[in-house]
Design a protein around this motif. Sequence first.
Motif, PDB file in Angstrom:
ATOM      1  N   ILE A  67       0.916  -1.190  -0.106  1.00  0.00           N
ATOM      2  CA  ILE A  67       0.081   0.231   0.020  1.00  0.00           C
ATOM      3  C   ILE A  67       0.977   1.183  -0.142  1.00  0.00           C
ATOM      4  CG2 ILE A  67      -1.601   1.336   1.271  1.00  0.00           C
ATOM      5  CD1 ILE A  67      -2.511  -1.347   2.568  1.00  0.00           C
ATOM      6  N   ILE A  68       0.633   2.062  -0.803  1.00  0.00           N
ATOM      7  CA  ILE A  68       1.349   3.383  -0.907  1.00  0.00           C
ATOM      8  C   ILE A  68       0.000   4.393  -0.543  1.00  0.00           C
ATOM      9  CG2 ILE A  68       2.716   5.154  -2.245  1.00  0.00           C
ATOM     10  CD1 ILE A  68       4.105   2.301  -2.075  1.00  0.00           C
ATOM     11  N   ASP A  69       0.743   4.978   0.543  1.00  0.00           N
ATOM     12  CA  ASP A  69      -0.340   5.962   1.068  1.00  0.00           C
ATOM     13  C   ASP A  69      -0.047   7.286   0.677  1.00  0.00           C
ATOM     14  OD1 ASP A  69      -2.031   7.710   2.661  1.00  0.00           O
ATOM     15  OD2 ASP A  69      -1.542   6.897   4.633  1.00  0.00           O
ATOM     16  N   GLU A  70      -0.770   7.755  -0.337  1.00  0.00           N
ATOM     17  CA  GLU A  70      -0.172   9.216  -0.896  1.00  0.00           C
ATOM     18  C   GLU A  70      -1.274  10.226  -0.300  1.00  0.00           C
ATOM     19  OE1 GLU A  70       1.569   7.526  -5.050  1.00  0.00           O
ATOM     20  OE2 GLU A  70      -0.227   8.543  -5.141  1.00  0.00           O
ATOM     21  N   ALA A  71      -1.407  10.428   0.780  1.00  0.00           N
ATOM     22  CA  ALA A  71      -2.410  11.729   1.298  1.00  0.00           C
ATOM     23  C   ALA A  71      -1.679  12.898   0.952  1.00  0.00           C
ATOM     24  CB  ALA A  71      -2.170  11.366   2.906  1.00  0.00           C
ATOM     25  N   TYR A  72      -0.317  13.115   0.901  1.00  0.00           N
ATOM     26  CA  TYR A  72       0.486  14.407   0.472  1.00  0.00           C
ATOM     27  C   TYR A  72       0.912  14.178  -0.903  1.00  0.00           C
ATOM     28  CZ  TYR A  72      -0.361  14.530   5.669  1.00  0.00           C
ATOM     29  OH  TYR A  72      -1.004  14.486   6.900  1.00  0.00           O
ATOM     30  N   ILE A  73       0.446  13.733  -1.899  1.00  0.00           N
ATOM     31  CA  ILE A  73       1.074  13.398  -2.865  1.00  0.00           C
ATOM     32  C   ILE A  73       1.107  14.654  -4.006  1.00  0.00           C
ATOM     33  CG2 ILE A  73      -0.566  12.243  -4.462  1.00  0.00           C
ATOM     34  CD1 ILE A  73       3.171  11.383  -4.440  1.00  0.00           C
ATOM     35  N   ASP A  74      -0.236  15.280  -3.939  1.00  0.00           N
ATOM     36  CA  ASP A  74      -0.671  16.361  -4.742  1.00  0.00           C
ATOM     37  C   ASP A  74       0.251  17.953  -4.394  1.00  0.00           C
ATOM     38  OD1 ASP A  74      -2.548  15.044  -6.103  1.00  0.00           O
ATOM     39  OD2 ASP A  74      -3.962  15.550  -4.668  1.00  0.00           O
ATOM     40  N   PHE A  75       1.289  17.773  -3.438  1.00  0.00           N
ATOM     41  CA  PHE A  75       2.006  18.808  -3.161  1.00  0.00           C
ATOM     42  C   PHE A  75       3.391  18.843  -3.837  1.00  0.00           C
ATOM     43  CE2 PHE A  75      -0.991  18.723   0.111  1.00  0.00           C
ATOM     44  CZ  PHE A  75      -1.851  20.040   0.061  1.00  0.00           C
ATOM     45  N   GLY A  76       3.422  18.094  -4.856  1.00  0.00           N
ATOM     46  CA  GLY A  76       4.833  17.869  -5.317  1.00  0.00           C
ATOM     47  C   GLY A  76       5.435  16.789  -5.547  1.00  0.00           C
ATOM     48  N   GLY A  77       4.819  15.676  -5.326  1.00  0.00           N
ATOM     49  CA  GLY A  77       5.468  14.136  -5.332  1.00  0.00           C
ATOM     50  C   GLY A  77       4.810  13.377  -6.735  1.00  0.00           C
ATOM     51  N   GLU A  78       5.753  12.472  -7.025  1.00  0.00           N
ATOM     52  CA  GLU A  78       5.285  11.514  -8.156  1.00  0.00           C
ATOM     53  C   GLU A  78       4.280  10.389  -7.671  1.00  0.00           C
ATOM     54  OE1 GLU A  78       7.480   9.699 -12.121  1.00  0.00           O
ATOM     55  OE2 GLU A  78       8.696  10.297 -10.355  1.00  0.00           O
ATOM     56  N   SER A  79       3.244  10.418  -8.193  1.00  0.00           N
ATOM     57  CA  SER A  79       2.132   9.370  -7.740  1.00  0.00           C
ATOM     58  C   SER A  79       2.751   7.993  -8.485  1.00  0.00           C
ATOM     59  CB  SER A  79       0.956   9.618  -8.182  1.00  0.00           C
ATOM     60  OG  SER A  79       0.104   8.634  -8.011  1.00  0.00           O
ATOM     61  N   ALA A  80       2.203   6.986  -7.650  1.00  0.00           N
ATOM     62  CA  ALA A  80       2.631   5.654  -7.869  1.00  0.00           C
ATOM     63  C   ALA A  80       1.445   4.859  -9.080  1.00  0.00           C
ATOM     64  CB  ALA A  80       2.847   4.529  -6.706  1.00  0.00           C
ATOM     65  N   ILE A  81       0.424   5.877  -9.176  1.00  0.00           N
ATOM     66  CA  ILE A  81      -0.634   5.350  -9.987  1.00  0.00           C
ATOM     67  C   ILE A  81      -0.066   4.872 -11.068  1.00  0.00           C
ATOM     68  CG2 ILE A  81      -2.585   6.126 -11.351  1.00  0.00           C
ATOM     69  CD1 ILE A  81      -3.239   8.339  -9.200  1.00  0.00           C
ATOM     70  N   LYS A  82       1.049   5.369 -11.903  1.00  0.00           N
ATOM     71  CA  LYS A  82       1.441   5.134 -13.213  1.00  0.00           C
ATOM     72  C   LYS A  82       2.128   3.661 -13.016  1.00  0.00           C
ATOM     73  CE  LYS A  82       4.244   8.409 -13.588  1.00  0.00           C
ATOM     74  NZ  LYS A  82       5.357   9.600 -13.503  1.00  0.00           N
ATOM     75  N   LEU A  83       2.451   3.252 -11.983  1.00  0.00           N
ATOM     76  CA  LEU A  83       2.702   1.663 -11.758  1.00  0.00           C
ATOM     77  C   LEU A  83       1.625   0.480 -11.909  1.00  0.00           C
ATOM     78  CD1 LEU A  83       5.635   2.217  -9.154  1.00  0.00           C
ATOM     79  CD2 LEU A  83       5.762   2.215 -11.751  1.00  0.00           C
ATOM     80  N   LEU A  84       0.385   1.012 -11.753  1.00  0.00           N
ATOM     81  CA  LEU A  84      -0.773   0.172 -11.761  1.00  0.00           C
ATOM     82  C   LEU A  84      -0.900  -0.943 -12.327  1.00  0.00           C
ATOM     83  CD1 LEU A  84      -3.685   2.807 -10.019  1.00  0.00           C
ATOM     84  CD2 LEU A  84      -2.451   0.578  -8.849  1.00  0.00           C
ATOM     85  N   SER A  85      -0.722  -0.595 -13.912  1.00  0.00           N
ATOM     86  CA  SER A  85      -0.622  -1.254 -14.820  1.00  0.00           C
ATOM     87  C   SER A  85       0.267  -2.616 -14.791  1.00  0.00           C
ATOM     88  CB  SER A  85      -0.623  -0.602 -16.233  1.00  0.00           C
ATOM     89  OG  SER A  85       0.597   0.052 -16.077  1.00  0.00           O
ATOM     90  N   GLU A  86       1.352  -2.363 -13.987  1.00  0.00           N
ATOM     91  CA  GLU A  86       2.403  -3.373 -14.110  1.00  0.00           C
ATOM     92  C   GLU A  86       2.600  -4.194 -12.678  1.00  0.00           C
ATOM     93  OE1 GLU A  86       6.395  -2.790 -15.173  1.00  0.00           O
ATOM     94  OE2 GLU A  86       5.850  -0.608 -15.791  1.00  0.00           O
ATOM     95  N   TYR A  87       1.850  -3.707 -11.738  1.00  0.00           N
ATOM     96  CA  TYR A  87       1.863  -4.372 -10.445  1.00  0.00           C
ATOM     97  C   TYR A  87       0.501  -4.704 -10.081  1.00  0.00           C
ATOM     98  CZ  TYR A  87       6.550  -3.337 -10.932  1.00  0.00           C
ATOM     99  OH  TYR A  87       8.123  -3.268 -11.448  1.00  0.00           O
ATOM    100  N   ASP A  88       0.108  -6.166  -9.853  1.00  0.00           N
ATOM    101  CA  ASP A  88      -1.297  -6.571  -9.427  1.00  0.00           C
ATOM    102  C   ASP A  88      -1.288  -6.343  -8.014  1.00  0.00           C
ATOM    103  OD1 ASP A  88      -0.184  -8.875  -9.102  1.00  0.00           O
ATOM    104  OD2 ASP A  88      -1.611  -9.848 -10.377  1.00  0.00           O
ATOM    105  N   ASN A  89      -0.027  -6.301  -7.278  1.00  0.00           N
ATOM    106  CA  ASN A  89      -0.255  -6.227  -5.724  1.00  0.00           C
ATOM    107  C   ASN A  89      -0.103  -4.693  -5.194  1.00  0.00           C
ATOM    108  OD1 ASN A  89       2.480  -5.790  -6.877  1.00  0.00           O
ATOM    109  ND2 ASN A  89       3.489  -6.438  -4.881  1.00  0.00           N
ATOM    110  N   LEU A  90      -0.367  -3.875  -5.967  1.00  0.00           N
ATOM    111  CA  LEU A  90      -0.185  -2.346  -5.634  1.00  0.00           C
ATOM    112  C   LEU A  90      -1.418  -1.765  -5.310  1.00  0.00           C
ATOM    113  CD1 LEU A  90       1.338   0.547  -5.202  1.00  0.00           C
ATOM    114  CD2 LEU A  90       1.205   0.695  -7.744  1.00  0.00           C
TER     115      LEU A  90
END
Length: 354
Positions: free
Chosen positions: A178-201
């Motif tokens: 689990i990647i908890d991205e509560a604060y990702i919108d303030f400048g971080g790079e989201s792990a959303i782009k990895l979703l298509s590759e990893y079914d454990n995410l």
Amino acid sequence: MAAWEKNVRRVIPYTPGEQPVRSDIIKLNTNENPYPPSPEALKVLQNMEGQILRKYPDPAAEELIQELAGYYRVNPQQVFVGVGSDDVLAMSFLTFFNGKKPILFPDITYSFYDVWADLFRIPYERQPLNDKFEICTEDYKKDCGGIVIPNPNAPTGVEKDLSELEEIIAANQDVIVIIDEAYIDFGGESAIKLLSEYDNLLVVQTFSKSRSLAGMRIGYAFGNEKLIKYLNDAKYSFNSYTMNTVTVAMGAASVRDEAYFRETIDKIIFTREWTKKELARLGFVFPDSSSNFIFASHSKCPAVKIFEALKSQGIYVRYFDKPRIDNYLRITIGTDQEMKILIEFLKQYLGENV
Ligand code: PMP
């Protein structure tokens, strides 16, 4: 002890930051957004009809799910919503962490993780951050029951490179990460782009910070369809109507208002960068933050003293009386005006006290 107490599920609850009733304080203690929610979301609230509220909400929160799926370009079956990301995370712990092996998370992190683990009887092992408050990738490459990592981490604000997170996700394909991205919108790079590759995410986000809707309680998660189905099965076995009608409609309206979202985020990032410079000038040290808060320590003045002095002036920040971090203050980024008042007070206080 009464006999029935033997059967009680005993837990030590999470302690949230103080929510004072006074409205004249500068509230920099719970990472809320200093700006109001989108005017479009507020319009929905004002126009809500009694006839709609008479009925149960849509148990699937379809309007919100569709809006999130469209915005983040995922399939609607890949989206789960809940009552704040706390609800989403708790539901995920319940659903995915049922093995005998310990789950892993950092030693300095969101202090709800161990509370949920205790509540659900999940074994866990804390992995120490290094001296720079960084998460060490190698610590998460071992046999375990699952992983939860906030990115950026809280209360440190430190962001971990997505490539290193990917290494962790790739090394743990037999368990849920689990990647908890509560604060990702303030400048971080989201792990959303990895979703298509990893079914454990599972990627978890919230409307409480970047969308100024902490009071409405909206959180969501993205994962593969099977994973989301498991989450929904657990949810529907617990409470079908977690999301109320007003929340669903306001959340959807907020996602539609992209311009306002960008505008407030940009303002907060600008104020954060200004605050970093001013704090450094005053002798504070802090790891670089990609979030809407700064985790700062002063070399000459104990954090607890500054915390109390600020509080006496009606400026609330967060202080954690815990090992390794008891000389730090977590300061939420407020408006420009609020941060200027904070800095002015610190200038004067440190001038007189160090
Ligand atoms: N994760 C982290 C890292 C947080 O700091 C918070 C805020 N307390 C949450 C999740 C939960 O936020 P919410 O339930 O308001 O979405």
